[in-house]
Motif scaffolding. Sequence first.
Motif, short mmCIF file in Angstrom:
data_model
loop_
_atom_site.label_atom_id
_atom_site.label_comp_id
_atom_site.label_asym_id
_atom_site.label_seq_id
_atom_site.Cartn_x
_atom_site.Cartn_y
_atom_site.Cartn_z
N MET A 28 3.58 -6.53 2.44
CA MET A 28 3.01 -7.70 1.98
C MET A 28 4.09 -9.03 1.50
SD MET A 28 -0.20 -9.11 2.89
CE MET A 28 -0.14 -7.03 3.38
N PRO A 29 4.69 -10.22 2.33
CA PRO A 29 4.13 -11.47 2.79
C PRO A 29 4.76 -10.38 4.16
CG PRO A 29 4.86 -12.58 1.64
CD PRO A 29 5.08 -10.86 0.76
N HIS A 30 4.04 -11.49 5.01
CA HIS A 30 4.94 -11.22 6.77
C HIS A 30 5.18 -12.98 6.41
CE1 HIS A 30 3.78 -7.22 8.10
NE2 HIS A 30 2.50 -7.33 6.72
N PHE A 31 6.23 -13.32 6.71
CA PHE A 31 6.37 -14.58 7.64
C PHE A 31 7.08 -14.62 8.92
CE2 PHE A 31 7.16 -14.77 3.60
CZ PHE A 31 5.78 -15.63 3.07
N ILE A 32 6.90 -14.52 10.07
CA ILE A 32 6.07 -14.91 11.57
C ILE A 32 6.92 -15.56 11.67
CG2 ILE A 32 5.83 -14.14 13.43
CD1 ILE A 32 3.66 -12.68 11.68
N LEU A 33 8.39 -16.80 12.24
CA LEU A 33 8.45 -17.61 12.73
C LEU A 33 8.62 -17.76 14.59
CD1 LEU A 33 9.87 -16.93 10.04
CD2 LEU A 33 11.39 -18.76 10.93
N ASP A 34 7.51 -18.64 15.33
CA ASP A 34 7.56 -18.89 15.86
C ASP A 34 8.64 -19.84 16.77
OD1 ASP A 34 5.71 -17.05 17.05
OD2 ASP A 34 4.06 -17.73 17.29
N CYS A 35 9.36 -20.35 18.08
CA CYS A 35 10.75 -21.23 17.76
C CYS A 35 10.43 -20.60 19.48
CB CYS A 35 11.88 -20.80 17.28
SG CYS A 35 12.42 -19.54 17.66
N SER A 36 11.48 -22.32 19.84
CA SER A 36 12.03 -22.90 21.10
C SER A 36 13.25 -21.67 21.19
CB SER A 36 12.46 -24.10 21.47
OG SER A 36 13.02 -24.24 20.45
N GLU A 37 13.89 -21.40 22.03
CA GLU A 37 14.66 -20.24 22.03
C GLU A 37 15.87 -20.80 21.91
OE1 GLU A 37 15.02 -17.30 25.81
OE2 GLU A 37 15.57 -18.86 26.70
N ASN A 93 1.45 -14.92 6.01
CA ASN A 93 0.58 -13.08 6.18
C ASN A 93 0.24 -13.58 5.28
OD1 ASN A 93 -1.12 -14.40 8.74
ND2 ASN A 93 1.18 -13.64 9.31
N ILE A 94 -0.37 -13.85 4.05
CA ILE A 94 -0.03 -13.10 2.64
C ILE A 94 -1.39 -12.91 1.66
CG2 ILE A 94 1.78 -14.80 2.35
CD1 ILE A 94 -0.28 -16.19 0.14
N MET A 95 -1.21 -11.76 0.57
CA MET A 95 -2.75 -11.52 0.64
C MET A 95 -3.66 -12.09 -0.73
SD MET A 95 -4.47 -8.23 0.15
CE MET A 95 -3.22 -6.87 1.03
N GLY A 115 -5.70 -13.59 -2.94
CA GLY A 115 -5.51 -14.17 -4.14
C GLY A 115 -4.63 -15.56 -4.75
N ARG A 116 -3.90 -15.44 -4.40
CA ARG A 116 -2.90 -17.03 -4.37
C ARG A 116 -3.92 -18.32 -4.51
NH1 ARG A 116 -0.56 -12.92 -2.45
NH2 ARG A 116 1.52 -12.24 -3.95
N THR A 117 -3.82 -19.26 -4.62
CA THR A 117 -4.49 -20.46 -5.38
C THR A 117 -3.97 -21.49 -4.15
OG1 THR A 117 -2.61 -21.25 -6.34
CG2 THR A 117 -3.91 -20.60 -7.87
N GLY A 118 -4.78 -22.44 -3.73
CA GLY A 118 -4.18 -23.65 -2.26
C GLY A 118 -2.65 -24.24 -2.89
N ASP A 126 -4.72 -15.77 4.91
CA ASP A 126 -5.12 -14.84 3.47
C ASP A 126 -5.51 -13.51 4.21
OD1 ASP A 126 -4.26 -16.40 1.54
OD2 ASP A 126 -6.45 -16.93 1.35
N PHE A 127 -4.55 -12.41 3.93
CA PHE A 127 -5.15 -11.33 4.35
C PHE A 127 -6.25 -10.60 3.42
CE2 PHE A 127 -0.71 -10.07 5.54
CZ PHE A 127 -0.91 -8.91 6.76
N GLU A 128 -7.35 -10.73 3.96
CA GLU A 128 -8.79 -9.68 2.74
C GLU A 128 -7.88 -8.27 2.47
OE1 GLU A 128 -12.18 -9.40 4.84
OE2 GLU A 128 -12.52 -11.37 4.75
N SER A 129 -7.77 -8.00 0.97
CA SER A 129 -7.38 -7.05 1.19
C SER A 129 -8.35 -6.30 0.83
CB SER A 129 -7.44 -6.94 -0.90
OG SER A 129 -8.32 -7.27 -1.76
N ALA A 130 -9.56 -5.81 1.16
CA ALA A 130 -10.68 -4.75 1.12
C ALA A 130 -10.56 -4.14 2.70
CB ALA A 130 -11.87 -5.64 1.15
N SER A 131 -9.93 -5.02 3.55
CA SER A 131 -9.38 -4.46 4.78
C SER A 131 -8.51 -4.20 5.42
CB SER A 131 -10.17 -5.57 6.36
OG SER A 131 -9.73 -6.67 6.65
N TYR A 132 -7.15 -4.28 4.40
CA TYR A 132 -5.43 -4.31 4.56
C TYR A 132 -5.22 -2.87 4.66
CZ TYR A 132 -0.77 -4.35 4.28
OH TYR A 132 0.75 -4.16 4.50
N CYS A 133 -4.82 -1.84 5.76
CA CYS A 133 -4.16 -0.58 5.03
C CYS A 133 -2.68 -0.69 5.81
CB CYS A 133 -4.47 0.23 6.06
SG CYS A 133 -4.71 1.71 5.96
N ASN A 134 -1.99 0.10 5.17
CA ASN A 134 -0.30 0.61 5.51
C ASN A 134 -0.03 1.40 5.32
OD1 ASN A 134 0.68 1.09 2.86
ND2 ASN A 134 1.05 -1.77 3.05
N LYS A 135 0.72 2.05 5.71
CA LYS A 135 1.44 3.51 5.79
C LYS A 135 1.62 3.44 4.61
CE LYS A 135 4.83 6.55 6.73
NZ LYS A 135 6.37 6.08 8.37
#
Length: 114
Positions: free
Chosen positions: A1-10, A65-67, A69-72, A102-111
């Motif tokens: 965590m966090p995930h930064f996904i960049l969508d872009c033109s080719e 996409n971040i966990m 708990g961070r402020t605005g 925001d990811f909700e910590s209650a529903s987040y799971c990883n390996k």
Amino acid sequence: MPHFILDCSENILELREPRKVLEAVFETAFSTGLFDRDDIKVRLNPFKHSLVQSEAADFIHVFGNIMEGRTGEQKSDLSYAIVATLTTLFPEVPVISMNVRDFESASYCNKTMI
């Protein structure tokens, strides 16, 4: 965590080396002090076909996409910093934007949690 996904033109892949773009977003996210270096993930999705401002123009949009708990203000500063970095790398690209979810910590799971 966090995930930064960049969508872009080719075409973005031809303007700058993809690894440099990923590293720029990574380092900018780390520089905010909000995340540990080892937790940051950055990915890039190029699109061959898109409409931007009613035409085939270049664009970059970052989904942060971040966990929860961070402020605005922290999320706003993060978006601003990453968009500023990308604007410096791509002054010729007409649309560069970002949003933070925001990811909700209650529903987040990883390996490592199993």
